[in-house]
Design an enzyme around this catalytic site. Structure first.
Site, short mmCIF file in Angstrom:
data_model
loop_
_atom_site.label_atom_id
_atom_site.label_comp_id
_atom_site.label_asym_id
_atom_site.label_seq_id
_atom_site.Cartn_x
_atom_site.Cartn_y
_atom_site.Cartn_z
N GLU A 103 128.37 -20.81 21.76
CA GLU A 103 127.90 -22.17 22.07
C GLU A 103 126.59 -22.52 21.38
O GLU A 103 126.18 -23.69 21.38
CB GLU A 103 127.75 -22.34 23.59
CG GLU A 103 126.46 -21.81 24.18
CD GLU A 103 126.42 -20.29 24.37
OE1 GLU A 103 125.42 -19.78 24.92
OE2 GLU A 103 127.39 -19.61 23.97
N LYS A 142 116.79 -5.32 20.71
CA LYS A 142 117.57 -6.53 20.95
C LYS A 142 118.53 -6.79 19.79
O LYS A 142 118.14 -6.70 18.62
CB LYS A 142 116.64 -7.74 21.12
CG LYS A 142 117.36 -9.03 21.46
CD LYS A 142 116.37 -10.16 21.67
CE LYS A 142 117.08 -11.44 22.08
NZ LYS A 142 116.13 -12.56 22.30
N ARG A 179 109.63 -18.01 18.90
CA ARG A 179 109.03 -17.86 20.22
C ARG A 179 108.52 -16.44 20.42
O ARG A 179 107.40 -16.22 20.90
CB ARG A 179 110.07 -18.21 21.30
CG ARG A 179 109.61 -17.99 22.74
CD ARG A 179 110.81 -17.86 23.65
NE ARG A 179 111.62 -16.69 23.33
CZ ARG A 179 112.88 -16.51 23.72
NH1 ARG A 179 113.50 -17.46 24.41
NH2 ARG A 179 113.53 -15.40 23.39
N SER A 233 122.60 -12.59 20.94
CA SER A 233 121.18 -12.55 21.28
C SER A 233 121.09 -11.85 22.63
O SER A 233 121.11 -12.49 23.68
CB SER A 233 120.59 -13.96 21.35
OG SER A 233 119.24 -13.93 21.75
N HIS A 259 127.22 -15.63 21.84
CA HIS A 259 126.84 -17.00 22.17
C HIS A 259 127.51 -17.99 21.22
O HIS A 259 126.83 -18.63 20.41
CB HIS A 259 125.32 -17.16 22.09
CG HIS A 259 124.58 -16.62 23.26
ND1 HIS A 259 124.59 -17.24 24.50
CD2 HIS A 259 123.81 -15.51 23.40
CE1 HIS A 259 123.83 -16.54 25.34
NE2 HIS A 259 123.36 -15.50 24.71
N CYS A 275 127.78 -13.79 27.73
CA CYS A 275 126.62 -12.93 27.47
C CYS A 275 126.14 -12.21 28.73
O CYS A 275 126.85 -11.37 29.26
CB CYS A 275 125.51 -13.72 26.79
SG CYS A 275 124.32 -12.64 25.94
#
Length: 309
Positions: free
Chosen positions: A237, A163, A249, A192, A235, A142
């Site tokens: 992971e 985003k 968040r 992300s 991502h 990333c």
């Protein structure tokens, strides 16, 4: 590969509860083989969570992998206990004379920060320069992809206006490439990021080979022909809940985020998301360890061949 970690690392119990094979240092000492030495430069704020995610993906092959955690930001962490950092992380000065079979550089929440404004930008450049002579193969994830493209190829920072968040479909471009061996023709992986990785940019300004891209034409997985460096812009992971945690968040912060694409069932954040990318993530990291690290690295790391001739 069973990952070899200190007995006291929190990830040991966390991953064992998930039926992930973890070999502690005390047990590994009884096996007379040389483990692969993999260095993880963890740039994420929640370091323990990130450790769990990457160690999970490094745990599924028959050889030992000796993990060393690296930090380059000396500022006090707000998200990770100082005791944990002191016990399990090394500084660059501690390992700069060593050689490693593999290096993983994680992402970082720095998508809207200019490179020269990153507090540890000089240290990142130092590690990447060092890795040319001391690491067989490096995997960037990333934001680290964007940083490496700038440092290694001089590509300016490319930023999206919005985003990219969600679980996206990808397709492989080279089905016989070693890094994509065993991949489905199309597969899902989370993204992300604010960073932008148009495939045309990679093709026009580097000699890297794009191995998989999104349906929208963004590069997802690409690598050098000598296998020294590999890049994954998403991502793989991530845990099942990571995108949800980031979304809520940002909602609480009043940022008005878009609901992550193709993630919550029926696009409803009140529904519990399910991971649809685990098999892809495991296969990607297994292929990297096998074909880009194990098959190439010397048995005696003192005889590192940086050019892989």
């Amino acid at each position: 590969m069973p990952i070899r970690v200190p007995d006291e690392l929190p990830a040991v119990n966390f991953l064992r509860e998930e039926n992930v094979f973890v070999m502690t240092t005390s047990r590994a000492s009884g096996q007379e083989i040389r483990p692969l030495k993999v260095l993880i430069l963890n740039l994420m704020p929640k370091k323990i969570e990130t450790e769990n995610q990457f160690l999970r993906l490094l745990s599924n092959s028959p050889l030992q992998v000796d993990i060393q955690l690296l930090r380059i930001d000396s500022r006090e962490s707000r998200n990770t206990p100082a005791e944990h950092l002191n016990n399990f992380y090394c500084n660059f000065e501690d390992i700069q004379e060593q050689n490693f079979d593999g290096l993983i550089v994680t992402g970082a929440p720095l998508g809207l920060v200019e490179f020269n404004d990153v507090a540890y930008w000089p240290q990142i450049k130092q590690v990447l320069e060092w890795s040319k002579d001391h690491v067989t193969s490096t995997l960037f994830v990333c934001w680290a992809v964007q940083a490496a493209l700038n440092i290694l190829y001089g590509i300016p920072k490319q930023t999206r206006t919005d985003k990219l968040s969600g679980v996206y479909e990808h397709h492989i471009l080279h089905p016989h490439a070693l890094l994509t061996r065993g991949f489905d023709d199309s597969f899902l992986a989370p993204h992300s990021r604010y960073a932008d990785f148009p495939a045309a940019l990679i093709r026009d300004y580097t000699d890297l080979e794009i191995l998989a891209e999104t349906e929208e034409g963004d590069a997802y997985l690409f690598a050098s022909k000598d296998k020294r460096i590999a890049f994954v812009t998403g991502h793989p992971e991530y845990d099942a809940q990571t995108l949800a945690q980031e979304y809520f968040r940002d909602v609480e912060a009043g940022l008005g985020p878009e609901v992550p694409y193709n993630y919550f069932p029926h696009n409803d954040p009140q529904n519990t998301p399910r991971a649809s990318w685990r098999s892809h993530g495991n296969l990607l990291f297994t292929n990297w360890l096998n074909y880009y690290v194990y098959q190439i690295t010397p048995y005696d790391l003192r005889h590192m061949n940086p050019t892989l001739d």
